[in-house]
Design a protein around this motif. Structure first.
Motif, mmCIF file in Angstrom:
data_model
loop_
_atom_site.group_PDB
_atom_site.id
_atom_site.type_symbol
_atom_site.label_atom_id
_atom_site.label_comp_id
_atom_site.label_asym_id
_atom_site.label_seq_id
_atom_site.Cartn_x
_atom_site.Cartn_y
_atom_site.Cartn_z
ATOM 1 N N VAL A 18 32.302 55.586 -8.275
ATOM 2 C CA VAL A 18 32.784 54.321 -7.707
ATOM 3 C C VAL A 18 33.391 54.548 -6.327
ATOM 4 C CG1 VAL A 18 34.389 52.403 -8.066
ATOM 5 C CG2 VAL A 18 33.255 53.478 -10.029
ATOM 6 N N GLY A 19 33.070 53.663 -5.386
ATOM 7 C CA GLY A 19 33.720 53.672 -4.082
ATOM 8 C C GLY A 19 33.118 54.601 -3.049
ATOM 9 N N ILE A 20 31.901 55.079 -3.275
ATOM 10 C CA ILE A 20 31.266 55.935 -2.268
ATOM 11 C C ILE A 20 30.641 55.065 -1.181
ATOM 12 C CG2 ILE A 20 29.371 57.549 -1.818
ATOM 13 C CD1 ILE A 20 29.954 58.884 -4.423
ATOM 14 N N THR A 56 17.186 57.283 6.557
ATOM 15 C CA THR A 56 18.180 58.206 6.042
ATOM 16 C C THR A 56 19.309 57.438 5.371
ATOM 17 O OG1 THR A 56 17.699 59.764 7.816
ATOM 18 C CG2 THR A 56 19.765 60.065 6.654
ATOM 19 N N LEU A 57 19.639 57.870 4.155
ATOM 20 C CA LEU A 57 20.825 57.378 3.463
ATOM 21 C C LEU A 57 21.879 58.467 3.542
ATOM 22 C CD1 LEU A 57 19.701 55.716 0.108
ATOM 23 C CD2 LEU A 57 20.942 54.652 1.985
ATOM 24 N N ALA A 58 23.060 58.127 4.012
ATOM 25 C CA ALA A 58 24.168 59.075 4.099
ATOM 26 C C ALA A 58 25.243 58.650 3.104
ATOM 27 C CB ALA A 58 24.731 59.125 5.512
ATOM 28 N N PHE A 59 25.528 59.502 2.135
ATOM 29 C CA PHE A 59 26.536 59.252 1.116
ATOM 30 C C PHE A 59 27.804 60.011 1.502
ATOM 31 C CE2 PHE A 59 22.422 58.839 -0.874
ATOM 32 C CZ PHE A 59 22.552 57.785 -1.761
ATOM 33 N N ARG A 60 28.903 59.312 1.719
ATOM 34 C CA ARG A 60 30.177 59.927 2.132
ATOM 35 C C ARG A 60 30.913 60.427 0.888
ATOM 36 N NH1 ARG A 60 29.872 60.580 7.327
ATOM 37 N NH2 ARG A 60 28.787 58.894 8.363
ATOM 38 N N THR A 61 30.460 61.550 0.373
ATOM 39 C CA THR A 61 30.977 62.087 -0.887
ATOM 40 C C THR A 61 32.327 62.794 -0.725
ATOM 41 O OG1 THR A 61 29.657 64.072 -0.562
ATOM 42 C CG2 THR A 61 28.684 62.315 -1.871
ATOM 43 N N GLY A 62 32.637 63.268 0.465
ATOM 44 C CA GLY A 62 33.902 63.980 0.684
ATOM 45 C C GLY A 62 35.111 63.124 0.358
ATOM 46 N N ALA A 66 37.876 63.806 -2.503
ATOM 47 C CA ALA A 66 39.256 63.964 -2.029
ATOM 48 C C ALA A 66 40.195 62.998 -2.749
ATOM 49 C CB ALA A 66 39.326 63.749 -0.519
ATOM 50 N N ALA A 67 39.743 61.772 -2.986
ATOM 51 C CA ALA A 67 40.569 60.779 -3.682
ATOM 52 C C ALA A 67 40.859 61.196 -5.120
ATOM 53 C CB ALA A 67 39.870 59.420 -3.664
ATOM 54 N N ARG A 68 40.042 62.087 -5.659
ATOM 55 C CA ARG A 68 40.225 62.583 -7.022
ATOM 56 C C ARG A 68 40.824 63.980 -7.053
ATOM 57 N NH1 ARG A 68 37.053 58.954 -6.131
ATOM 58 N NH2 ARG A 68 36.484 57.334 -7.611
ATOM 59 N N ASP A 69 41.198 64.484 -5.867
ATOM 60 C CA ASP A 69 41.758 65.820 -5.716
ATOM 61 C C ASP A 69 40.817 66.886 -6.282
ATOM 62 O OD1 ASP A 69 43.698 67.545 -4.713
ATOM 63 O OD2 ASP A 69 44.764 67.634 -6.637
ATOM 64 N N VAL A 70 39.527 66.729 -5.937
ATOM 65 C CA VAL A 70 38.495 67.657 -6.390
ATOM 66 C C VAL A 70 37.868 68.316 -5.164
ATOM 67 C CG1 VAL A 70 36.237 67.840 -7.535
ATOM 68 C CG2 VAL A 70 37.991 66.303 -8.460
ATOM 69 N N GLU A 71 37.846 69.651 -5.161
ATOM 70 C CA GLU A 71 37.198 70.390 -4.084
ATOM 71 C C GLU A 71 35.692 70.157 -4.159
ATOM 72 O OE1 GLU A 71 36.506 75.007 -2.624
ATOM 73 O OE2 GLU A 71 37.703 74.603 -4.404
ATOM 74 N N THR A 72 35.049 70.030 -2.989
ATOM 75 C CA THR A 72 33.599 69.866 -2.950
ATOM 76 C C THR A 72 33.001 70.682 -1.825
ATOM 77 O OG1 THR A 72 31.764 68.296 -2.866
ATOM 78 C CG2 THR A 72 33.670 67.805 -1.493
ATOM 79 N N PHE A 73 31.773 71.090 -2.026
ATOM 80 C CA PHE A 73 31.029 71.820 -1.005
ATOM 81 C C PHE A 73 30.228 70.867 -0.128
ATOM 82 C CE2 PHE A 73 27.382 74.534 0.318
ATOM 83 C CZ PHE A 73 28.100 75.502 1.001
ATOM 84 N N TYR A 74 29.979 69.653 -0.609
ATOM 85 C CA TYR A 74 29.147 68.678 0.080
ATOM 86 C C TYR A 74 29.939 67.427 0.435
ATOM 87 C CZ TYR A 74 25.337 71.560 -1.659
ATOM 88 O OH TYR A 74 24.513 72.609 -1.937
ATOM 89 N N PRO A 75 30.572 67.375 1.607
ATOM 90 C CA PRO A 75 31.327 66.180 1.993
ATOM 91 C C PRO A 75 30.427 65.020 2.426
ATOM 92 C CG PRO A 75 31.382 67.768 3.769
ATOM 93 C CD PRO A 75 30.681 68.438 2.610
ATOM 94 N N LEU A 76 29.168 65.327 2.702
ATOM 95 C CA LEU A 76 28.202 64.315 3.107
ATOM 96 C C LEU A 76 26.847 64.707 2.533
ATOM 97 C CD1 LEU A 76 27.500 61.821 4.947
ATOM 98 C CD2 LEU A 76 26.905 63.501 6.698
#
Length: 107
Positions: A18-20, A56-62, A66-76
């Motif tokens: 939700v909220g991406i 191109t679809l760009a998903f702002r996953t970072g 971040a809102a869930r305090d989860v580290e990610t390797f793919y911010p976009l």
């Protein structure tokens, strides 16, 4: 009906993402649509019709992680796909986790 839809599922939680924020760019790289995934992880993006070409679809996953305090390797996550001249509806789902993602042509 909007020509393009997406559905984002968080594979790590088994829940809709939700909220991406999702942005659509045309073959020249110019923005032609945007949306935010709803409570079911879905978003309708862009105009009612798309001319043929590569988009191109760009998903702002970072920000989502971040809102869930989860580290990610793919911010976009960027997905490039081809629109043909058929004019049919396109659905581009994204299965997401902090360190992996996959996509496919949906129906």
């Amino acid at each position: 009906m909007t020509h393009l839809t997406t559905h984002v599922l968080d594979a790590a939680t088994g829940q809709p993402a939700v909220g991406i924020e999702v942005e659509l760019a045309d073959p020249r790289g110019l923005p032609v649509g945007a949306g935010v995934t709803d409570a079911d992880g879905r978003a309708a993006i862009g105009p009612d019709a798309l001319t043929p070409g590569d988009y191109t679809l760009a998903f702002r996953t970072g920000a989502y992680f971040a809102a869930r305090d989860v580290e990610t390797f793919y911010p976009l996550v960027t997905v490039t796909f081809t629109v043909d001249a058929s004019g049919r509806h396109l659905h581009v789902p994204l299965l997401l986790s902090p360190f992996a993602y996959s996509t496919y042509r949906g129906s």
